[in-house]
Enzyme design. Sequence first.
Site, PDB file in Angstrom:
ATOM      1  N   ARG A 120       0.841  -1.203   0.000  1.00  0.00           N
ATOM      2  CA  ARG A 120       0.000   0.000   0.000  1.00  0.00           C
ATOM      3  C   ARG A 120       0.868   1.241   0.000  1.00  0.00           C
ATOM      4  NH1 ARG A 120      -5.590  -0.507   3.509  1.00  0.00           N
ATOM      5  NH2 ARG A 120      -6.759  -1.422   1.803  1.00  0.00           N
ATOM      6  N   GLN A 125      -0.959   2.374  -5.939  1.00  0.00           N
ATOM      7  CA  GLN A 125      -2.404   2.503  -5.704  1.00  0.00           C
ATOM      8  C   GLN A 125      -3.234   2.028  -6.891  1.00  0.00           C
ATOM      9  OE1 GLN A 125      -3.356   6.479  -4.552  1.00  0.00           O
ATOM     10  NE2 GLN A 125      -3.006   6.050  -2.394  1.00  0.00           N
ATOM     11  N   ASP A 128      -3.957  -1.667  -6.656  1.00  0.00           N
ATOM     12  CA  ASP A 128      -4.387  -2.170  -5.357  1.00  0.00           C
ATOM     13  C   ASP A 128      -5.820  -2.715  -5.430  1.00  0.00           C
ATOM     14  OD1 ASP A 128      -4.966  -2.625  -2.736  1.00  0.00           O
ATOM     15  OD2 ASP A 128      -4.423  -0.637  -2.006  1.00  0.00           O
ATOM     16  N   SER A 131      -8.115  -2.383  -2.270  1.00  0.00           N
ATOM     17  CA  SER A 131      -8.791  -1.089  -2.113  1.00  0.00           C
ATOM     18  C   SER A 131      -9.972  -0.985  -3.070  1.00  0.00           C
ATOM     19  CB  SER A 131      -7.819   0.064  -2.370  1.00  0.00           C
ATOM     20  OG  SER A 131      -6.863   0.096  -1.359  1.00  0.00           O
ATOM     21  N   TYR A 225      -1.545   0.930   8.617  1.00  0.00           N
ATOM     22  CA  TYR A 225      -2.359  -0.143   9.175  1.00  0.00           C
ATOM     23  C   TYR A 225      -2.370  -0.025  10.695  1.00  0.00           C
ATOM     24  CZ  TYR A 225      -2.411  -2.559   4.683  1.00  0.00           C
ATOM     25  OH  TYR A 225      -2.604  -2.898   3.372  1.00  0.00           O
TER      26      TYR A 225
HETATM   27  N1  LIG Z   1     -17.554  -8.425   3.016  1.00  0.00           N
HETATM   28  C1  LIG Z   1     -17.001  -8.132   1.849  1.00  0.00           C
HETATM   29  O1  LIG Z   1     -17.520  -8.414   0.796  1.00  0.00           O
HETATM   30  C2  LIG Z   1     -15.687  -7.397   1.871  1.00  0.00           C
HETATM   31  C3  LIG Z   1     -15.123  -6.863   0.708  1.00  0.00           C
HETATM   32  C4  LIG Z   1     -13.933  -6.151   0.801  1.00  0.00           C
HETATM   33  C5  LIG Z   1     -13.319  -6.003   2.048  1.00  0.00           C
HETATM   34  N2  LIG Z   1     -13.881  -6.589   3.143  1.00  0.00           N
HETATM   35  C6  LIG Z   1     -13.315  -6.502   4.488  1.00  0.00           C
HETATM   36  O2  LIG Z   1     -13.522  -5.201   4.989  1.00  0.00           O
HETATM   37  C7  LIG Z   1     -12.578  -4.973   5.998  1.00  0.00           C
HETATM   38  C8  LIG Z   1     -11.932  -3.603   5.802  1.00  0.00           C
HETATM   39  O3  LIG Z   1     -11.175  -3.590   4.591  1.00  0.00           O
HETATM   40  P1  LIG Z   1     -10.310  -2.296   4.225  1.00  0.00           P
HETATM   41  O4  LIG Z   1      -9.717  -2.541   2.905  1.00  0.00           O
HETATM   42  O5  LIG Z   1     -11.125  -1.082   4.476  1.00  0.00           O
HETATM   43  O6  LIG Z   1      -9.150  -2.417   5.314  1.00  0.00           O
HETATM   44  P2  LIG Z   1      -8.254  -1.211   5.872  1.00  0.00           P
HETATM   45  O7  LIG Z   1      -7.021  -1.814   6.424  1.00  0.00           O
HETATM   46  O8  LIG Z   1      -8.146  -0.153   4.840  1.00  0.00           O
HETATM   47  O9  LIG Z   1      -9.164  -0.639   7.050  1.00  0.00           O
HETATM   48  C9  LIG Z   1      -9.335  -1.297   8.268  1.00  0.00           C
HETATM   49  C10 LIG Z   1      -9.439  -0.224   9.331  1.00  0.00           C
HETATM   50  O10 LIG Z   1      -9.773  -0.833  10.581  1.00  0.00           O
HETATM   51  C11 LIG Z   1      -9.103  -0.058  11.571  1.00  0.00           C
HETATM   52  N3  LIG Z   1      -9.059  -0.818  12.834  1.00  0.00           N
HETATM   53  C12 LIG Z   1      -8.268  -1.863  13.173  1.00  0.00           C
HETATM   54  N4  LIG Z   1      -8.569  -2.265  14.423  1.00  0.00           N
HETATM   55  C13 LIG Z   1      -9.558  -1.464  14.893  1.00  0.00           C
HETATM   56  C14 LIG Z   1     -10.277  -1.374  16.106  1.00  0.00           C
HETATM   57  N5  LIG Z   1     -10.050  -2.213  17.092  1.00  0.00           N
HETATM   58  N6  LIG Z   1     -11.223  -0.412  16.227  1.00  0.00           N
HETATM   59  C15 LIG Z   1     -11.455   0.457  15.202  1.00  0.00           C
HETATM   60  N7  LIG Z   1     -10.813   0.411  14.029  1.00  0.00           N
HETATM   61  C16 LIG Z   1      -9.876  -0.526  13.875  1.00  0.00           C
HETATM   62  C17 LIG Z   1      -7.741   0.218  10.978  1.00  0.00           C
HETATM   63  O11 LIG Z   1      -7.097   1.311  11.603  1.00  0.00           O
HETATM   64  C18 LIG Z   1      -8.121   0.525   9.528  1.00  0.00           C
HETATM   65  O12 LIG Z   1      -8.346   1.906   9.326  1.00  0.00           O
HETATM   66  C19 LIG Z   1     -11.586  -6.142   5.941  1.00  0.00           C
HETATM   67  O13 LIG Z   1     -11.878  -7.057   6.969  1.00  0.00           O
HETATM   68  C20 LIG Z   1     -11.836  -6.745   4.578  1.00  0.00           C
HETATM   69  O14 LIG Z   1     -11.532  -8.122   4.538  1.00  0.00           O
HETATM   70  C21 LIG Z   1     -15.059  -7.251   3.074  1.00  0.00           C
END
Ligand SMILES: NC(=O)c1ccc[n+]([C@@H]2O[C@H](COP(=O)([O-])OP(=O)(O)OC[C@H]3O[C@@H](n4cnc5c(N)ncnc54)[C@H](O)[C@@H]3O)[C@@H](O)[C@H]2O)c1
Length: 510
Positions: A120, A125, A128, A131, A225
Amino acid sequence: MLIAVPRESKTGETLVAATAKTATQLTSLGYDVVVESGAGDSADQSDDAFTDAGIRVGTAEDVWGADVVVKVNAPTEEEVGRLRQGATIVSMMAPMRSPELVERLSEAGVTALAMDAVPRISRAQSMDVLSSMANVAGYRAVVEAAHEFGRMFTGQVTAAGKINPARVFVVGAGVAGLAAIGAASAMGAVVRAFDVRPEVAEQVESMGAQFVEVDFESEVSSDGYAKEMTAEQEAATAAMYDEEARAADIVITTALIPGRPAPKLIRAETVAGMRNGSVIVDMAAANGGNVEGTETDQRVVSENGVTILGYTDLAGRLAAQTSQLYGTNVVNLFKLLTPEKDGQLTLDMDDVVQRGMTVTRDGEVMWPPPAVQVSATPKQVAPAPAAEAKPEKPKLTERGRLALVAGVAAVLFALIAASPAPLQLNLTVFALAIVIGYYVIGHVHHALHTPLMSVTNAISGIIVVGALVQLGFDNSAVTVLAALATLLASINIFGGFAVTRRMLGMFSRS
Ligand SMILES: NC(=O)c1ccc[n+]([C@@H]2O[C@H](COP(=O)([O-])OP(=O)(O)OC[C@H]3O[C@@H](n4cnc5c(N)ncnc54)[C@H](O)[C@@H]3O)[C@@H](O)[C@H]2O)c1
């Protein structure tokens, strides 16, 4: 070289690794492209769409014998077996969590590039895929929540009564969280959000949500992260999660720490305390979920009527657009891998992006790659030595400001009193205009400075008219002043038009 796009074998998968448009872009890099028949059916990319774009549609045999195979999901054991030795496979493959797959790819003697391991960093980007997917998924999470919620998001005051806006709480403000915040705000909900990384507060606010502050020690992340929370931080946030979730109609959880199971943040007691009809979308369901009670890929309704959605295919629910984004990420990767645009893939292990995503190279295990220092941290600025520190401008106290206003008012009053009768009225209007202008214009938000400019244009127009009337006056001083006023006001008017034209140009497609 031949790039092939197979039909995804994962049950229920709607995505395809190339659309007619992105496949054509790959051919312009010098590659031949073949797409397996039916591969794009669920993403509005029929075989005809590929054929019409001049892309060959072939059989599974054509595809799996190609030099490069590009997929969305990790290849199955059987698919790895179908790759020819020396071929390259490009797909998402979660190498960190799949040691057996890495071993299998190595045994097959292939080169494997993990689209989900692109570091990242700003330069990468455009490749990615995580994202791209998270962005679509965050939006779709809000759509799913709105559908389950069954009530309006936006607040209204109607003749038939008042409707309160829905209250949405988003946990985690990474890519998915920010997309969810944007979508929910645009639909009129009142959105609140929290993230352990304090540096995202500004982004949360710019997307239209309120950042929930928690009084605990937290550091700005060094790699974009989050780190795992300390026991102290967990205790401080637990009460906030409970309070916010209970007050919300919709909770969307996206908290993720790379390489770790999803942190459990919303407890069963909290779900039990939420209102009947509330909805939780647990986007982290694939990694174990942020919510107690989430079931992967299921819709669960708790005893007190709270719906918990654990769908992991949110991006796939908008298959055409997600495939287009994924395909564009793939094209951008191939632009990097084909610097000569000659249809020959060259892998440069000195490039951090290419090294970071290489899992195996001609059978040699390259995983894990050396750590890449990606940074969301603001540059550390060394504190200036005390002696060189600029002295702060003394700020006016409230009393000082009152004294200044009173002083200026007294001077103006004296000026009006001493001036001839016909000028008195004009000077009074002038003095009042200064006071009102100061308060009105001084309090206009920065975002509204452009419309404010059109008001100043109108004022300039009035000045020009007034100056033109004065030009005929039989006094050379008045004539000079009037000409000067016309010139200055004209600069303002034409300058305003020039700036507006430039700003409009920024929005035009061409
Ligand atoms: N369900 C789906 O179809 C689908 C699709 C894409 C992504 N996702 C999931 O969505 C989630 C987020 O993806 P992303 O790309 O935005 O990840 P990302 O790393 O960009 O964002 C995750 C965020 O969570 C925050 N975080 C971590 N621990 C925390 C806590 N205890 N309290 C509050 N915030 C906290 C981090 O600081 C970060 O900003 C992932 O689990 C990913 O697998 C799901």
